[in-house]
Design a protein around this motif. Structure first.
Motif, PDB file in Angstrom:
ATOM      1  N   PHE A  18       0.833  -1.208   0.000  1.00 19.54           N
ATOM      2  CA  PHE A  18       0.000   0.000   0.000  1.00 19.54           C
ATOM      3  C   PHE A  18       0.870   1.262   0.000  1.00 19.54           C
ATOM      4  O   PHE A  18       0.553   2.250  -0.674  1.00 19.54           O
ATOM      5  N   ILE A  19       1.936   1.244   0.782  1.00 22.69           N
ATOM      6  CA  ILE A  19       2.802   2.420   0.862  1.00 22.69           C
ATOM      7  C   ILE A  19       3.482   2.680  -0.479  1.00 22.69           C
ATOM      8  O   ILE A  19       3.566   3.830  -0.935  1.00 22.69           O
ATOM      9  N   HIS A  20       3.953   1.632  -1.132  1.00 26.58           N
ATOM     10  CA  HIS A  20       4.538   1.825  -2.469  1.00 26.58           C
ATOM     11  C   HIS A  20       3.496   2.418  -3.418  1.00 26.58           C
ATOM     12  O   HIS A  20       3.835   3.264  -4.265  1.00 26.58           O
ATOM     13  N   TYR A  21       2.250   1.999  -3.268  1.00 25.93           N
ATOM     14  CA  TYR A  21       1.173   2.563  -4.089  1.00 25.93           C
ATOM     15  C   TYR A  21       1.020   4.056  -3.790  1.00 25.93           C
ATOM     16  O   TYR A  21       0.923   4.876  -4.716  1.00 25.93           O
ATOM     17  N   GLU A  22       0.970   4.420  -2.522  1.00 22.37           N
ATOM     18  CA  GLU A  22       0.796   5.817  -2.149  1.00 22.37           C
ATOM     19  C   GLU A  22       1.969   6.674  -2.615  1.00 22.37           C
ATOM     20  O   GLU A  22       1.798   7.841  -2.957  1.00 22.37           O
ATOM     21  N   MET A  23       3.149   6.086  -2.642  1.00 22.77           N
ATOM     22  CA  MET A  23       4.344   6.811  -3.087  1.00 22.77           C
ATOM     23  C   MET A  23       4.526   6.727  -4.600  1.00 22.77           C
ATOM     24  O   MET A  23       5.544   7.171  -5.132  1.00 22.77           O
ATOM     25  N   GLU A  24       3.533   6.127  -5.279  1.00 23.69           N
ATOM     26  CA  GLU A  24       3.491   6.029  -6.742  1.00 23.69           C
ATOM     27  C   GLU A  24       4.659   5.223  -7.306  1.00 23.69           C
ATOM     28  O   GLU A  24       5.106   5.446  -8.430  1.00 23.69           O
ATOM     29  N   ASP A  25       5.139   4.278  -6.518  1.00 18.76           N
ATOM     30  CA  ASP A  25       6.123   3.314  -7.010  1.00 18.76           C
ATOM     31  C   ASP A  25       5.334   2.084  -7.445  1.00 18.76           C
ATOM     32  O   ASP A  25       5.234   1.082  -6.736  1.00 18.76           O
ATOM     33  N   TRP A  26       4.752   2.178  -8.632  1.00 16.46           N
ATOM     34  CA  TRP A  26       3.765   1.191  -9.071  1.00 16.46           C
ATOM     35  C   TRP A  26       4.352  -0.210  -9.173  1.00 16.46           C
ATOM     36  O   TRP A  26       3.694  -1.182  -8.807  1.00 16.46           O
ATOM     37  N   GLU A  27       5.572  -0.321  -9.696  1.00 17.51           N
ATOM     38  CA  GLU A  27       6.174  -1.638  -9.895  1.00 17.51           C
ATOM     39  C   GLU A  27       6.409  -2.328  -8.552  1.00 17.51           C
ATOM     40  O   GLU A  27       6.114  -3.514  -8.384  1.00 17.51           O
ATOM     41  N   ALA A  28       6.952  -1.578  -7.590  1.00 19.44           N
ATOM     42  CA  ALA A  28       7.198  -2.157  -6.263  1.00 19.44           C
ATOM     43  C   ALA A  28       5.880  -2.527  -5.586  1.00 19.44           C
ATOM     44  O   ALA A  28       5.781  -3.561  -4.916  1.00 19.44           O
ATOM     45  N   ALA A  29       4.861  -1.690  -5.770  1.00 15.93           N
ATOM     46  CA  ALA A  29       3.556  -1.989  -5.182  1.00 15.93           C
ATOM     47  C   ALA A  29       2.992  -3.277  -5.755  1.00 15.93           C
ATOM     48  O   ALA A  29       2.522  -4.158  -5.016  1.00 15.93           O
ATOM     49  N   ARG A  30       3.042  -3.419  -7.081  1.00 15.74           N
ATOM     50  CA  ARG A  30       2.513  -4.622  -7.716  1.00 15.74           C
ATOM     51  C   ARG A  30       3.290  -5.861  -7.271  1.00 15.74           C
ATOM     52  O   ARG A  30       2.693  -6.904  -6.968  1.00 15.74           O
ATOM     53  N   LEU A  33      -7.412  -8.077   0.246  1.00 16.79           N
ATOM     54  CA  LEU A  33      -7.149  -6.648   0.114  1.00 16.79           C
ATOM     55  C   LEU A  33      -6.047  -6.377  -0.910  1.00 16.79           C
ATOM     56  O   LEU A  33      -6.105  -5.385  -1.647  1.00 16.79           O
ATOM     57  N   ALA A  34      -5.068  -7.258  -0.976  1.00 20.76           N
ATOM     58  CA  ALA A  34      -4.015  -7.116  -1.976  1.00 20.76           C
ATOM     59  C   ALA A  34      -4.584  -7.259  -3.383  1.00 20.76           C
ATOM     60  O   ALA A  34      -4.224  -6.503  -4.297  1.00 20.76           O
ATOM     61  N   GLU A  35      -5.495  -8.227  -3.569  1.00 20.33           N
ATOM     62  CA  GLU A  35      -6.122  -8.403  -4.882  1.00 20.33           C
ATOM     63  C   GLU A  35      -6.940  -7.175  -5.274  1.00 20.33           C
ATOM     64  O   GLU A  35      -6.933  -6.756  -6.440  1.00 20.33           O
ATOM     65  N   GLU A  36      -7.650  -6.585  -4.313  1.00 20.26           N
ATOM     66  CA  GLU A  36      -8.440  -5.389  -4.601  1.00 20.26           C
ATOM     67  C   GLU A  36      -7.538  -4.239  -5.044  1.00 20.26           C
ATOM     68  O   GLU A  36      -7.858  -3.516  -5.986  1.00 20.26           O
ATOM     69  N   ARG A  37      -6.406  -4.080  -4.369  1.00 11.42           N
ATOM     70  CA  ARG A  37      -5.505  -2.995  -4.760  1.00 11.42           C
ATOM     71  C   ARG A  37      -4.841  -3.265  -6.105  1.00 11.42           C
ATOM     72  O   ARG A  37      -4.602  -2.340  -6.882  1.00 11.42           O
ATOM     73  N   LEU A  38      -4.569  -4.516  -6.405  1.00  9.90           N
ATOM     74  CA  LEU A  38      -4.033  -4.862  -7.722  1.00  9.90           C
ATOM     75  C   LEU A  38      -5.028  -4.529  -8.826  1.00  9.90           C
ATOM     76  O   LEU A  38      -4.649  -4.045  -9.903  1.00  9.90           O
ATOM     77  N   LEU A  39      -6.308  -4.772  -8.565  1.00 12.84           N
ATOM     78  CA  LEU A  39      -7.338  -4.406  -9.537  1.00 12.84           C
ATOM     79  C   LEU A  39      -7.397  -2.902  -9.726  1.00 12.84           C
ATOM     80  O   LEU A  39      -7.585  -2.407 -10.848  1.00 12.84           O
ATOM     81  N   ARG A  40      -7.237  -2.152  -8.638  1.00 13.97           N
ATOM     82  CA  ARG A  40      -7.235  -0.693  -8.752  1.00 13.97           C
ATOM     83  C   ARG A  40      -6.052  -0.220  -9.581  1.00 13.97           C
ATOM     84  O   ARG A  40      -6.184   0.684 -10.414  1.00 13.97           O
ATOM     85  N   LEU A  41      -4.895  -0.832  -9.364  1.00  7.88           N
ATOM     86  CA  LEU A  41      -3.723  -0.493 -10.175  1.00  7.88           C
ATOM     87  C   LEU A  41      -3.998  -0.719 -11.659  1.00  7.88           C
ATOM     88  O   LEU A  41      -3.631   0.099 -12.508  1.00  7.88           O
ATOM     89  N   LYS A  42      -4.680  -1.818 -11.962  1.00  7.13           N
ATOM     90  CA  LYS A  42      -4.982  -2.117 -13.352  1.00  7.13           C
ATOM     91  C   LYS A  42      -5.963  -1.112 -13.924  1.00  7.13           C
ATOM     92  O   LYS A  42      -5.804  -0.649 -15.064  1.00  7.13           O
ATOM     93  N   ARG A  43      -7.002  -0.773 -13.148  1.00  9.59           N
ATOM     94  CA  ARG A  43      -7.994   0.202 -13.627  1.00  9.59           C
ATOM     95  C   ARG A  43      -7.356   1.559 -13.876  1.00  9.59           C
ATOM     96  O   ARG A  43      -7.719   2.267 -14.827  1.00  9.59           O
ATOM     97  N   GLU A  44      -6.421   1.925 -13.043  1.00 14.09           N
ATOM     98  CA  GLU A  44      -5.769   3.224 -13.170  1.00 14.09           C
ATOM     99  C   GLU A  44      -4.659   3.240 -14.219  1.00 14.09           C
ATOM    100  O   GLU A  44      -4.068   4.290 -14.495  1.00 14.09           O
ATOM    101  N   GLY A  45      -4.399   2.085 -14.806  1.00 12.66           N
ATOM    102  CA  GLY A  45      -3.425   2.014 -15.878  1.00 12.66           C
ATOM    103  C   GLY A  45      -1.976   2.028 -15.424  1.00 12.66           C
ATOM    104  O   GLY A  45      -1.083   2.421 -16.173  1.00 12.66           O
ATOM    105  N   HIS A  46      -1.736   1.573 -14.201  1.00 13.99           N
ATOM    106  CA  HIS A  46      -0.361   1.573 -13.674  1.00 13.99           C
ATOM    107  C   HIS A  46       0.255   0.183 -13.810  1.00 13.99           C
ATOM    108  O   HIS A  46      -0.406  -0.808 -13.691  1.00 13.99           O
TER     109      HIS A  46
END
Length: 268
Positions: free
Chosen positions: A225-237, A255-268
Motif C-alpha cells: 500500500f505504501i509503495h502505491y501511495e508513493m506512486e512506485d507502481w512496480e514495487a507496489a505490484r 485486500l491485496a487483490e483489490e488494490r491490484l485491480l485498482r492499479l490495473k484500472r488506473e493504468g499503472h
C-alpha cells in the motif's frame, strides 16, 4: 464698364471653383468617416479577440479546477481508506480482547495474518537459567498493561503519542510475546498519518525482526500500500502479488487483490 470687368472675372472664377472646393470638403468628410469606421472596426476586433482569449483562459481554469477537484477527491478517498482500515482492525482487536487466544512466540498458525487479537502472556517466564520456574509473577502482567496502554492511545487517535508508547514498550521488552504486534502498531501509527517513508521502515522491521509473527502478512500488505501511495507502481505490484501468493484465502490476500485491480484500472 471696363473697370468692372476684372471684378466680374473674379466672381466668375469663384463661382466656377466653389463646387470643386465643396467636392474636396465632401471627399475629406468621407475619408474622415471611413477612418472613423476603420478605427471602430479595429477596436471592435481587438475587443472580440480579447473576449475570446478571456473565454479560453476561463475554460482552462475550469479544467484545472476539475483536475484539482478530482485529485483532492482521490486523496480524500485514500485517507478514508486508511482510517477505515485502522478502525476495522481496532474493532477486531476489541472484539477479540475478551477471550484472546494464546500465541506461542515463534509459532505461526495458518491464517494468523487475519488475527489482531492480543496474545496471552504467561504470568511468569517458563524457566529460570537452571531449568526451574523463575519466581517473577508480575513480569507478564506488566508487559500486558503497558502494551494495552499504548493500544488505548492508538484507539483514541493520538497517533504520535501511540508511536512513542509502542517504541517505549519495545525498548523495555524487546523479547516480549507482544513485540511483533507492538512493532506493527508502531508502523501503523506512521502509516495512518501518511508518514510513508517512516511507516515503510517500521513495517519492514516487522517482517525482518519478527518473521513468525501473525502480523507479517498485514505488514507486507501495508508495504505494498505504501509503495502505491508513493506512486512506485512496480514495487507496489510486486509486493501485493507476493501477498496473494504467500497468504491465499486471508483478508490480507483479498485486500491485496483489490488494490491490484485498482492499479490495473488506473493504468499503472
Amino acid at each position: 464698364m471696363m473697370r468692372l470687368q476684372p471684378i466680374n472675372l473674379i466672381l466668375a472664377a469663384l463661382l466656377v471653383s466653389a463646387p470643386a472646393v465643396q467636392a474636396r470638403d465632401g471627399d475629406l468628410d468621407q475619408r474622415v468617416q471611413r477612418l472613423e469606421q476603420l478605427t471602430q472596426s479595429r477596436g471592435l476586433m481587438e475587443m472580440l479577440s480579447r473576449i475570446e482569449q478571456l473565454q479560453q483562459e476561463v475554460q482552462q481554469l475550469r479544467g484545472d479546477v476539475e483536475v484539482q477537484g478530482h485529485t483532492l477527491e482521490q486523496l480524500r478517498q485514500r485517507q478514508r481508506d486508511l482510517y477505515m482500515d485502522v478502525d476495522r482492525r481496532l474493532q477486531q482487536l476489541e472484539s477479540g480482547g475478551g477471550a484472546p487466544s494464546a500465541v506461542v512466540p515463534g509459532a505461526a498458525a495458518a491464517g494468523a495474518a487475519d488475527s489482531d487479537r492480543i496474545p496471552v502472556l504467561p504470568s511468569r517466564p517458563a524457566t529460570s537459567g537452571d531449568g526451574a520456574e523463575a519466581p517473577d509473577p508480575d513480569a507478564g502482567v506488566g508487559q500486558r498493561e503497558q502494551y494495552q496502554q499504548a493500544l488505548d492511545i492508538l484507539r483514541e487517535g493520538r497517533y504520535m503519542q501511540a508511536a512513542e508508547a509502542f517504541r517505549g514498550f519495545l525498548e523495555a521488552h524487546p523479547d516480549s510475546a507482544y513485540a511483533g504486534n507492538a512493532q506493527y502498531w508502531l508502523a501503523e501509527s506512521f502509516y495512518v498519518t501518511r508518514q510513508f517513508p517512516q511507516a515503510l521502515e517500521e513495517f519492514g522491521e516487522v517482517v525482518e525482526a519478527y518473521p513468525d509473527s501473525n502480523k507479517v502478512a498485514d505488514a507486507r500488505l501495508k508495504i505494498g500500500f505504501i509503495h502505491y501511495e508513493m506512486e512506485d507502481w512496480e514495487a507496489a505490484r510486486r509486493e501485493l502479488e507476493a501477498v496473494t501468493r504467500s497468504y491465499p484465502g486471508t483478508t490480507a490476500a483479498r485486500l491485496a487483490e483489490e488494490r491490484l485491480l485498482r492499479l490495473k484500472r488506473e493504468g499503472h
